[in-house]
Design a protein around this motif. Structure first.
Motif, PDB file in Angstrom:
ATOM      1  N   GLN A 209      -9.581   3.709 -10.916  1.00  0.00           N
ATOM      2  CA  GLN A 209      -8.389   3.616 -10.078  1.00  0.00           C
ATOM      3  C   GLN A 209      -7.593   4.905 -10.206  1.00  0.00           C
ATOM      4  O   GLN A 209      -7.729   5.635 -11.183  1.00  0.00           O
ATOM      5  CB  GLN A 209      -7.519   2.420 -10.483  1.00  0.00           C
ATOM      6  N   PHE A 210      -6.745   5.155  -9.214  1.00  0.00           N
ATOM      7  CA  PHE A 210      -5.991   6.406  -9.258  1.00  0.00           C
ATOM      8  C   PHE A 210      -4.649   6.292  -8.551  1.00  0.00           C
ATOM      9  O   PHE A 210      -4.460   5.474  -7.644  1.00  0.00           O
ATOM     10  CB  PHE A 210      -6.805   7.549  -8.630  1.00  0.00           C
ATOM     11  N   ALA A 211      -3.729   7.115  -9.010  1.00  0.00           N
ATOM     12  CA  ALA A 211      -2.444   7.393  -8.377  1.00  0.00           C
ATOM     13  C   ALA A 211      -1.963   8.688  -9.004  1.00  0.00           C
ATOM     14  O   ALA A 211      -2.427   9.102 -10.075  1.00  0.00           O
ATOM     15  CB  ALA A 211      -1.448   6.268  -8.619  1.00  0.00           C
ATOM     16  N   GLY A 217       2.598   7.814  -6.948  1.00  0.00           N
ATOM     17  CA  GLY A 217       2.434   7.952  -5.518  1.00  0.00           C
ATOM     18  C   GLY A 217       1.013   8.323  -5.138  1.00  0.00           C
ATOM     19  O   GLY A 217       0.095   8.377  -5.970  1.00  0.00           O
ATOM     20  N   GLU A 218       0.818   8.614  -3.850  1.00  0.00           N
ATOM     21  CA  GLU A 218      -0.491   8.994  -3.338  1.00  0.00           C
ATOM     22  C   GLU A 218      -0.890  10.380  -3.849  1.00  0.00           C
ATOM     23  O   GLU A 218      -0.033  11.158  -4.305  1.00  0.00           O
ATOM     24  CB  GLU A 218      -0.489   8.990  -1.809  1.00  0.00           C
ATOM     25  N   PRO A 219      -2.185  10.720  -3.801  1.00  0.00           N
ATOM     26  CA  PRO A 219      -2.622  12.070  -4.163  1.00  0.00           C
ATOM     27  C   PRO A 219      -1.840  13.127  -3.384  1.00  0.00           C
ATOM     28  O   PRO A 219      -1.540  12.947  -2.199  1.00  0.00           O
ATOM     29  CB  PRO A 219      -4.109  12.072  -3.777  1.00  0.00           C
ATOM     30  N   ASP A 225      -4.317  17.333  -9.885  1.00  0.00           N
ATOM     31  CA  ASP A 225      -5.186  18.043  -8.945  1.00  0.00           C
ATOM     32  C   ASP A 225      -6.311  17.108  -8.519  1.00  0.00           C
ATOM     33  O   ASP A 225      -7.375  17.075  -9.134  1.00  0.00           O
ATOM     34  CB  ASP A 225      -5.744  19.306  -9.607  1.00  0.00           C
ATOM     35  N   PHE A 226      -6.076  16.356  -7.454  1.00  0.00           N
ATOM     36  CA  PHE A 226      -7.072  15.375  -7.040  1.00  0.00           C
ATOM     37  C   PHE A 226      -8.281  16.006  -6.367  1.00  0.00           C
ATOM     38  O   PHE A 226      -9.363  15.418  -6.373  1.00  0.00           O
ATOM     39  CB  PHE A 226      -6.437  14.306  -6.149  1.00  0.00           C
ATOM     40  N   LEU A 242     -13.728   3.597  -6.278  1.00  0.00           N
ATOM     41  CA  LEU A 242     -12.500   4.268  -6.660  1.00  0.00           C
ATOM     42  C   LEU A 242     -11.358   3.554  -5.949  1.00  0.00           C
ATOM     43  O   LEU A 242     -11.257   3.605  -4.720  1.00  0.00           O
ATOM     44  CB  LEU A 242     -12.504   5.747  -6.263  1.00  0.00           C
ATOM     45  N   GLY A 243     -10.514   2.901  -6.714  1.00  0.00           N
ATOM     46  CA  GLY A 243      -9.448   2.107  -6.143  1.00  0.00           C
ATOM     47  C   GLY A 243      -8.176   2.906  -5.950  1.00  0.00           C
ATOM     48  O   GLY A 243      -7.624   3.450  -6.907  1.00  0.00           O
ATOM     49  N   ALA A 244      -7.711   2.973  -4.703  1.00  0.00           N
ATOM     50  CA  ALA A 244      -6.434   3.625  -4.394  1.00  0.00           C
ATOM     51  C   ALA A 244      -5.318   2.643  -4.737  1.00  0.00           C
ATOM     52  O   ALA A 244      -4.932   1.802  -3.925  1.00  0.00           O
ATOM     53  CB  ALA A 244      -6.387   4.025  -2.924  1.00  0.00           C
ATOM     54  N   GLU A 245      -4.823   2.750  -5.954  1.00  0.00           N
ATOM     55  CA  GLU A 245      -3.807   1.819  -6.452  1.00  0.00           C
ATOM     56  C   GLU A 245      -2.518   2.597  -6.687  1.00  0.00           C
ATOM     57  O   GLU A 245      -2.092   2.817  -7.812  1.00  0.00           O
ATOM     58  CB  GLU A 245      -4.281   1.131  -7.747  1.00  0.00           C
ATOM     59  N   TYR A 246      -1.911   3.013  -5.605  1.00  0.00           N
ATOM     60  CA  TYR A 246      -0.687   3.807  -5.711  1.00  0.00           C
ATOM     61  C   TYR A 246       0.427   3.184  -4.881  1.00  0.00           C
ATOM     62  O   TYR A 246       0.201   2.306  -4.037  1.00  0.00           O
ATOM     63  CB  TYR A 246      -0.946   5.259  -5.291  1.00  0.00           C
ATOM     64  N   LYS A 247       1.653   3.668  -5.124  1.00  0.00           N
ATOM     65  CA  LYS A 247       2.822   3.230  -4.367  1.00  0.00           C
ATOM     66  C   LYS A 247       3.151   4.319  -3.354  1.00  0.00           C
ATOM     67  O   LYS A 247       3.658   5.384  -3.730  1.00  0.00           O
ATOM     68  CB  LYS A 247       4.002   2.992  -5.306  1.00  0.00           C
ATOM     69  N   PRO A 248       2.862   4.105  -2.083  1.00  0.00           N
ATOM     70  CA  PRO A 248       3.075   5.162  -1.095  1.00  0.00           C
ATOM     71  C   PRO A 248       4.515   5.655  -1.082  1.00  0.00           C
ATOM     72  O   PRO A 248       5.462   4.865  -1.151  1.00  0.00           O
ATOM     73  CB  PRO A 248       2.713   4.474   0.229  1.00  0.00           C
ATOM     74  N   THR A 249       4.674   6.964  -0.990  1.00  0.00           N
ATOM     75  CA  THR A 249       6.012   7.549  -0.920  1.00  0.00           C
ATOM     76  C   THR A 249       6.539   7.545   0.504  1.00  0.00           C
ATOM     77  O   THR A 249       7.675   7.958   0.741  1.00  0.00           O
ATOM     78  CB  THR A 249       6.000   8.994  -1.449  1.00  0.00           C
TER      79      THR A 249
END
Length: 264
Positions: A209-211, A217-219, A225-226, A242-249
């Motif tokens: 997973q990533f944030a 936030g998002e990459p 450095d994504f 790969l799980g996009a587990e972020y809080k969108p800005t």
């Protein structure tokens, strides 16, 4: 690489069931849901099938963890409740045909209890891994940073590796969260390079997973450095999600610029 959208954090502009539609419209072929139990299982299955989406991962229920409590998986006097939570999760995991189920280790609110809680966690992870193996679903567990979750029992990559070595279960792996490990000031790129190219059971990553840091936030919204991290993962033997587990800005759709090069 295979990216999935975390429907607990992304597309929150609409209700949970409508997030399946939104994820498919943005080009995702899979999603993950932290705790899907707020929705009727039949409704989730219908939304999944209507959009032809895979479910990469769900979590076992955690009792009071998200409200500051100790959770379930490391608390000995809650073992029966943990087994009930696993049973509930099994029903969802089987119907939704998920790839992985994640078990959140929980908190040790007093340092003196840490080893006692770790022993309980080991028993429960072994139990959950057995149960999930019966429906061909991989069990994972994750480390979470202690800024966001003070007292969290497992908060480093080495602690995950040690647990995997001690339990030594063929159906158990770590869920490596780039955000949480970066928040703990761990050398994420170096660790991923080592772990993803290792065949040791203690290094096994079942889900990523990533944030971005520091605000989750998002990459490209923060410090990491994504481009380099995704390139490292792409060049590794890793075959999982790969799980996009972020809080969108910003709006979820506007936050997905990072995803454009990876759409099918």
């Amino acid at each position: 690489m295979k990216f999935c959208a975390n429907l607990s954090l992304l597309f929150t502009e609409v209700d949970l069931l409508k997030r399946f539609d939104a994820a498919r419209e943005e080009g995702f072929t899979a999603v993950e849901i932290q705790f899907p139990y707020e929705a009727e299982l039949s409704e989730l299955v219908n939304a999944q099938q209507a959009n032809e989406l895979s479910i990469a991962l769900i979590n076992v229920p955690t009792d009071d963890l998200m409200s500051g409590g100790e959770g379930l998986a490391c608390v000995k006097n809650k073992r029966d409740k943990f087994k009930q939570a696993v049973d509930q999760c099994l029903a969802y995991a089987e119907a939704l045909q998920v790839d992985c189920v994640n078990i959140l280790p929980g908190r040790s609110l007093e340092e003196k209890n840490r080893q006692y809680y770790r022993d309980t966690l080991m028993e429960n992870l072994d139990y959950a891994a057995d149960q999930l193996a019966s429906i061909n679903v991989l069990a994972t567990f994750e480390a979470i940073n202690t800024e966001d979750m003070p007292g969290f029992l497992i908060h480093s990559t080495q602690q995950m590796r040690d647990l995997l070595a001690d339990i030594n279960h063929r159906n158990l792996a770590m869920q490596y969260d780039i955000y949480h490990m970066a928040k703990m000031n761990e050398p994420v790129a170096e660790q991923l390079q080592q772990l993803l190219h290792s065949d040791k059971i203690c290094d096994r990553i079942g889900h990523l997973q990533f944030a971005d840091t520091p605000q989750r936030g998002e990459p490209a919204s923060g410090e990491l450095d994504f481009n380099a991290l995704f390139s490292l993962i792409e060049q590794s033997p890793y075959q999982g999600w790969l799980g996009a587990e972020y809080k969108p800005t910003q709006s979820t759709a506007a936050s997905l610029q990072w995803f454009s090069p990876y759409k099918d």
